[in-house]
Structure formats: C-alpha cells, structure tokens
Write an enzyme that holds these catalytic residues in place. Sequence first.
Site, PDB file in Angstrom:
ATOM      1  N   LYS A  22     -79.553 105.167  30.505  1.00 32.63           N
ATOM      2  CA  LYS A  22     -79.473 104.193  29.409  1.00 32.63           C
ATOM      3  C   LYS A  22     -80.443 103.028  29.643  1.00 32.63           C
ATOM      4  O   LYS A  22     -81.224 102.670  28.776  1.00 32.63           O
ATOM      5  CB  LYS A  22     -78.040 103.644  29.278  1.00 32.63           C
ATOM      6  CG  LYS A  22     -77.931 102.456  28.339  1.00 32.63           C
ATOM      7  CD  LYS A  22     -76.541 101.863  28.298  1.00 32.63           C
ATOM      8  CE  LYS A  22     -76.285 100.768  29.271  1.00 32.63           C
ATOM      9  NZ  LYS A  22     -76.831  99.448  28.973  1.00 32.63           N
ATOM     10  N   ASN A  23     -80.393 102.441  30.834  1.00 37.45           N
ATOM     11  CA  ASN A  23     -81.207 101.250  31.055  1.00 37.45           C
ATOM     12  C   ASN A  23     -82.693 101.568  31.107  1.00 37.45           C
ATOM     13  O   ASN A  23     -83.523 100.696  30.856  1.00 37.45           O
ATOM     14  CB  ASN A  23     -80.769 100.526  32.340  1.00 37.45           C
ATOM     15  CG  ASN A  23     -79.434  99.828  32.135  1.00 37.45           C
ATOM     16  OD1 ASN A  23     -78.926  99.765  31.015  1.00 37.45           O
ATOM     17  ND2 ASN A  23     -78.863  99.307  33.198  1.00 37.45           N
ATOM     18  N   CYS A 116     -72.807  92.730  26.189  1.00 34.72           N
ATOM     19  CA  CYS A 116     -71.465  92.746  26.775  1.00 34.72           C
ATOM     20  C   CYS A 116     -71.052  91.341  27.196  1.00 34.72           C
ATOM     21  O   CYS A 116     -71.897  90.533  27.584  1.00 34.72           O
ATOM     22  CB  CYS A 116     -71.456  93.639  28.010  1.00 34.72           C
ATOM     23  SG  CYS A 116     -71.282  95.389  27.642  1.00 34.72           S
ATOM     24  N   ARG A 121     -75.886  84.984  29.626  1.00 32.42           N
ATOM     25  CA  ARG A 121     -77.088  85.750  29.961  1.00 32.42           C
ATOM     26  C   ARG A 121     -78.302  85.071  29.333  1.00 32.42           C
ATOM     27  O   ARG A 121     -78.810  85.498  28.292  1.00 32.42           O
ATOM     28  CB  ARG A 121     -76.927  87.207  29.520  1.00 32.42           C
ATOM     29  CG  ARG A 121     -75.804  87.894  30.276  1.00 32.42           C
ATOM     30  CD  ARG A 121     -75.523  89.278  29.780  1.00 32.42           C
ATOM     31  NE  ARG A 121     -76.394  90.278  30.371  1.00 32.42           N
ATOM     32  CZ  ARG A 121     -76.249  91.579  30.189  1.00 32.42           C
ATOM     33  NH1 ARG A 121     -75.283  92.027  29.450  1.00 32.42           N
ATOM     34  NH2 ARG A 121     -77.090  92.429  30.736  1.00 32.42           N
ATOM     35  N   ASP A 304     -73.188  97.159  37.944  1.00 33.20           N
ATOM     36  CA  ASP A 304     -72.708  98.080  36.910  1.00 33.20           C
ATOM     37  C   ASP A 304     -71.731  99.136  37.448  1.00 33.20           C
ATOM     38  O   ASP A 304     -71.210  99.942  36.676  1.00 33.20           O
ATOM     39  CB  ASP A 304     -73.897  98.774  36.220  1.00 33.20           C
ATOM     40  CG  ASP A 304     -74.659  97.829  35.301  1.00 33.20           C
ATOM     41  OD1 ASP A 304     -74.200  96.694  35.086  1.00 33.20           O
ATOM     42  OD2 ASP A 304     -75.731  98.234  34.795  1.00 33.20           O
ATOM     43  N   ARG A 396     -71.403 102.923  24.342  1.00 34.08           N
ATOM     44  CA  ARG A 396     -72.713 102.295  24.531  1.00 34.08           C
ATOM     45  C   ARG A 396     -73.473 102.932  25.693  1.00 34.08           C
ATOM     46  O   ARG A 396     -74.702 102.868  25.729  1.00 34.08           O
ATOM     47  CB  ARG A 396     -72.554 100.804  24.846  1.00 34.08           C
ATOM     48  CG  ARG A 396     -71.916 100.014  23.742  1.00 34.08           C
ATOM     49  CD  ARG A 396     -71.797  98.593  24.138  1.00 34.08           C
ATOM     50  NE  ARG A 396     -73.136  97.998  24.169  1.00 34.08           N
ATOM     51  CZ  ARG A 396     -73.383  96.712  24.080  1.00 34.08           C
ATOM     52  NH1 ARG A 396     -72.392  95.872  23.974  1.00 34.08           N
ATOM     53  NH2 ARG A 396     -74.602  96.263  24.112  1.00 34.08           N
TER      54      ARG A 396
HETATM   55  C1  UD1 Z   1     -79.922  94.717  33.297  1.00 31.89           C
HETATM   56  C2  UD1 Z   1     -79.134  95.937  32.901  1.00 31.89           C
HETATM   57  C3  UD1 Z   1     -77.639  95.702  33.126  1.00 31.89           C
HETATM   58  C4  UD1 Z   1     -77.387  95.259  34.566  1.00 31.89           C
HETATM   59  C5  UD1 Z   1     -78.276  94.087  34.946  1.00 31.89           C
HETATM   60  C6  UD1 Z   1     -78.186  93.709  36.416  1.00 31.89           C
HETATM   61  C7  UD1 Z   1     -80.467  96.858  31.089  1.00 31.89           C
HETATM   62  C8  UD1 Z   1     -80.573  97.173  29.657  1.00 31.89           C
HETATM   63  N1  UD1 Z   1     -79.358  96.218  31.483  1.00 31.89           N
HETATM   64  O1  UD1 Z   1     -79.512  93.656  32.449  1.00 31.89           O
HETATM   65  O2  UD1 Z   1     -76.959  96.937  32.883  1.00 31.89           O
HETATM   66  O3  UD1 Z   1     -76.043  94.877  34.707  1.00 31.89           O
HETATM   67  O4  UD1 Z   1     -79.660  94.411  34.668  1.00 31.89           O
HETATM   68  O5  UD1 Z   1     -78.452  94.802  37.216  1.00 31.89           O
HETATM   69  O6  UD1 Z   1     -81.317  97.215  31.879  1.00 31.89           O
HETATM   70  N2  UD1 Z   1     -80.688  85.702  34.236  1.00 31.89           N
HETATM   71  C9  UD1 Z   1     -81.059  84.392  34.044  1.00 31.89           C
HETATM   72  N3  UD1 Z   1     -82.164  84.129  33.273  1.00 31.89           N
HETATM   73  C10 UD1 Z   1     -82.907  85.121  32.705  1.00 31.89           C
HETATM   74  C11 UD1 Z   1     -82.517  86.463  32.908  1.00 31.89           C
HETATM   75  C12 UD1 Z   1     -81.397  86.716  33.682  1.00 31.89           C
HETATM   76  O7  UD1 Z   1     -80.415  83.473  34.538  1.00 31.89           O
HETATM   77  O8  UD1 Z   1     -83.889  84.831  32.013  1.00 31.89           O
HETATM   78  C13 UD1 Z   1     -79.479  85.993  35.040  1.00 31.89           C
HETATM   79  C14 UD1 Z   1     -78.379  86.631  34.202  1.00 31.89           C
HETATM   80  O9  UD1 Z   1     -77.595  85.655  33.565  1.00 31.89           O
HETATM   81  C15 UD1 Z   1     -77.600  87.404  35.237  1.00 31.89           C
HETATM   82  C16 UD1 Z   1     -78.666  87.838  36.222  1.00 31.89           C
HETATM   83  O10 UD1 Z   1     -79.786  86.973  35.989  1.00 31.89           O
HETATM   84  O11 UD1 Z   1     -76.681  86.571  35.883  1.00 31.89           O
HETATM   85  C17 UD1 Z   1     -79.089  89.276  36.079  1.00 31.89           C
HETATM   86  O12 UD1 Z   1     -79.654  89.487  34.818  1.00 31.89           O
HETATM   87  P1  UD1 Z   1     -80.790  90.563  34.549  1.00 31.89           P
HETATM   88  O13 UD1 Z   1     -81.227  91.189  35.840  1.00 31.89           O
HETATM   89  O14 UD1 Z   1     -81.822  89.937  33.699  1.00 31.89           O
HETATM   90  O15 UD1 Z   1     -79.982  91.623  33.720  1.00 31.89           O
HETATM   91  P2  UD1 Z   1     -80.382  92.314  32.352  1.00 31.89           P
HETATM   92  O16 UD1 Z   1     -81.817  92.678  32.368  1.00 31.89           O
HETATM   93  O17 UD1 Z   1     -79.845  91.533  31.220  1.00 31.89           O
END
Ligand code: UD1
Length: 422
Positions: A22-23, A116, A121, A304, A396
């Site tokens: 999925k990711n 979610c 985020r 996850d 999802r």
């Molecule tokens: C992706 C995955 C999700 C997984 C997560 C962490 C996809 C579609 N989803 O989500 O399944 O749980 O990685 O392995 O690939 N953060 C910030 N600022 C930012 C971006 C992130 O503070 O600009 C923080 C987020 O709030 C969170 C952490 O960083 O606490 C991890 O987020 P991130 O690695 O960006 O996760 P996603 O890419 O949203």
Amino acid sequence: MEKYVIIGGNRLSGTVRMSGGKNSVLTILPACLLSKGACIIHDVPRLSDVYVMKDVLKCLGAKVEFTDNTMIVDASNITMVELPDRLTRMMRASNLVMGPILARFHHIIMAYPGGCSIGSRPMDQHLRGLKILGAEIVEKYGYIEAKTNGLVGNEICLDFPSVGATENLVMAATLANGITTIRNTAREPEIVDLQIFLNAMGAKVKGAGTDVIKIVGVKELGAAEHTIIPDRIEASTFMVIGAITQGNIFIKNVIAEHVETVISKLREAGIEIKEYDNGIRVKCNKRPRSVDFKTMPFSGFPTDVQAQVMGLMTVSEGTSIVTETIFENRYKHVDEFRRMGADIRVEGRVAIIKGVKSLSGAYVESSDLRAGAALVVAGLAAEGATVVDNINLIDRGYEGFEQKLRRIGADILRVDGGKERH
Ligand code: UD1
C-alpha cells in the site's frame, strides 16, 4: 457500516499471498504525474486508499485504467493543478502529488490532507524542503498554494526522517535544475521502490535506502513499467496471525529483509519462523513469551505493526513494555483490547501489557487502519464471537482480508447492516 463477525479459536494453516505494498503504490502513483508518457504499474492492490489516489489523479486530468491488479496512468495531459478538500481529506498520502505537480507544472493548490487519527501529522518538513528548492508557499483558509518559476537543486536536511517528506522532495527534485542532496532521509523499502521507478522513467536518483539521497535533475521524464514490492505490513500482520492462533502459515510474496525486525522480535517471543526464497513459514504451538519493543523509523520496529504485536502480547506469558515513538496518539486500540479482557496500562508513550491466558470475544470498534487489523488478530484467538465495527478503515490497507483469512481456516464474515457477505 460494515462489520466483521469472527469466531475465534481456530488454528490457522495454509498458504497466503501478500499483495503489492500500500505505502509503495501510494507514492508510485503520484510519481506517474512526473511522466509525459503512460506508466504501467503491476501488483497494485485493490484497496480503498488506492481508489482515492486514482480519483486524485483523475481529478488532475490524468487518464487511469485499472484492470485486475494493473494500473495504467497517462499523465501526458494534466488539466488541473488544484485538489479539492473532498479528496485530500480522505487520505494523508494525497499530499504526495504536491512534489510532482509543482516540479512539472510549477503550481499547485491543495487542501490540507486528512488520514488516520493517530496523532497530529504536520507537513512542515515537506513544505520547508520545497521552499529550499525554490517554491513560494502560502498557507491560507485551510489550503496550501505552492508556486515556482522552476525548482532549483539545493541541499536539504530533514529534521526527522519523514517518509512522506522524503518521497515528496525526491520526486520534486527529479525535475529541478541542478543537483539536490537530501540528508537524514527515511530509509523505508518503499523509498527504494520509488527510486527504482523514477530511474526507470529517466530520473537520476541515488542513495534510497540510506540516509542521504542525491538527485541530479533532468528536463523531463517518460513512460515506465513497474511492479510494486510486496506489502511488508500485511506480511507482518499475517505473521502475528500465525503466532496468535498457534497456527502454521506459509506467507508468499514477501521480502524477508523488509520484515527482519518483526521476525526477530517474534522469534524472541518463541515463534518459529523460517525464511525461504519464495516466502516465510510461521509456526507456533505454545503460548508466546512477552517481549518489549519500541517503534522506530526503518529499519527499526515499524509503528504500523505496533497494534498487531500488542495484540499478541495481550495473551503472552509475562509482561511486555511497548513504546510508541513515531505517533503520539497511536494507542486507541488499547481500550478495545481491554473490552476483550486484556490487561494494559498506558503512561504517555509507554504501554505495559500483562499477558492473560486468553481473551474473550466482544463488540469492538476500529479507530484506524492498523488498530482495526489488530482487533481482527485478537478476535481470531479470542474465546467466542468478536464483532469488529468500522471495518472500512481496514479496507484502506488489506486487500481481500477476510477471503485470505478464510482460505487458511478462519471463521470470519463481513456483515453489512445485519446481512452477511462472503
Ligand atoms: C508513512 C506511512 C505510514 C507510516 C509512517 C511512519 C505512507 C502512505 N504512510 O506516513 O503508514 O505509519 O510513514 O512509518 O507511506 N512529521 C512531521 N512533519 C512532517 C512530516 C512528518 O512532524 O512534515 C512527523 C509526523 O507527525 C509523525 C512522524 O513525523 O509523527 C512520521 O511521519 P512520516 O514519516 O512523515 O509518515 P507519513 O509519510 O505520513
């Protein structure tokens, strides 16, 4: 609202094939927007998040065909650079179109993404990186508008190895003028998959899978064909299912290296796991031992899979300490596990689980995708019937979940407003 009705207690055995990740697909599909030619993507899982991404691409003007598990995306004629609230709210990953659209069309307007409910985020790392590449960004009325006269390669250092920010910035940099170096990048296998796809389109990206990625910008990208890597979170979930049901499951289409941390944790808990060229066998014939774990960016223990392994710990021997370091609000499954008889105490980011002999079936609700999967995991081992509500969240991320489970012996039904559906 659809629900699962599960009668627990069956020892599951047989072979189950994992779907495409999925990711991975949720970043590869936006990457197609960088291409002037049609891209063919294989092993695309039929998930509700994938259908949302398909709608996002179509809304921007791409032509999309989805037959069996192959998707053809032709983004040669993009007609819109604006994404409405209605679509972005449905999924966090909708923000991954930002880098590609901005890089190719120099303008994008999109509403803040949803996703979610596992904690706040923000997108600060994405936006800061795009600014360093020369974008002008205005955030107003719940929308983000980014504009540029053409992105220019630069040095970016992420404050945190965010998966989405790494993906967005790598995609944006492929069409920037000059060289971009991104440091402290996420090292998830999905980023390696993205690099393979981008390079097949003609990009020059190096370093995915490490914490420094270097991109030499090119003028344009063309058509490519790609097969999505197997879903490592689905595979981890099935490993836990094999363990909690004291079953014997062969999991096909999984790259063992991608799930090594989960394998080693489960082995520590006493589960027998054998790795083969074409899959992984998970066997268990006694109550597992409790183990401690802490979620970390890859190659650490994946956030996850936290809820599913916590489900296993609820019936393990001893006390387990779980620490969630990635998302601040990822313990919503705890109250639901308690309804099933689990003994769990949460203090901030730490959960202490005292294993009980068995869980009892109950009515429980999914609060997010992985929490929902974890309740199914618990229901498969519980005594009596468990009803898991809100399973649209599970749809999802798990393709044909109940069909796969039934094939290995689970007693699980999807019920739609009181009606059964097989
Ligand atoms: C992706 C995955 C999700 C997984 C997560 C962490 C996809 C579609 N989803 O989500 O399944 O749980 O990685 O392995 O690939 N953060 C910030 N600022 C930012 C971006 C992130 O503070 O600009 C923080 C987020 O709030 C969170 C952490 O960083 O606490 C991890 O987020 P991130 O690695 O960006 O996760 P996603 O890419 O949203």
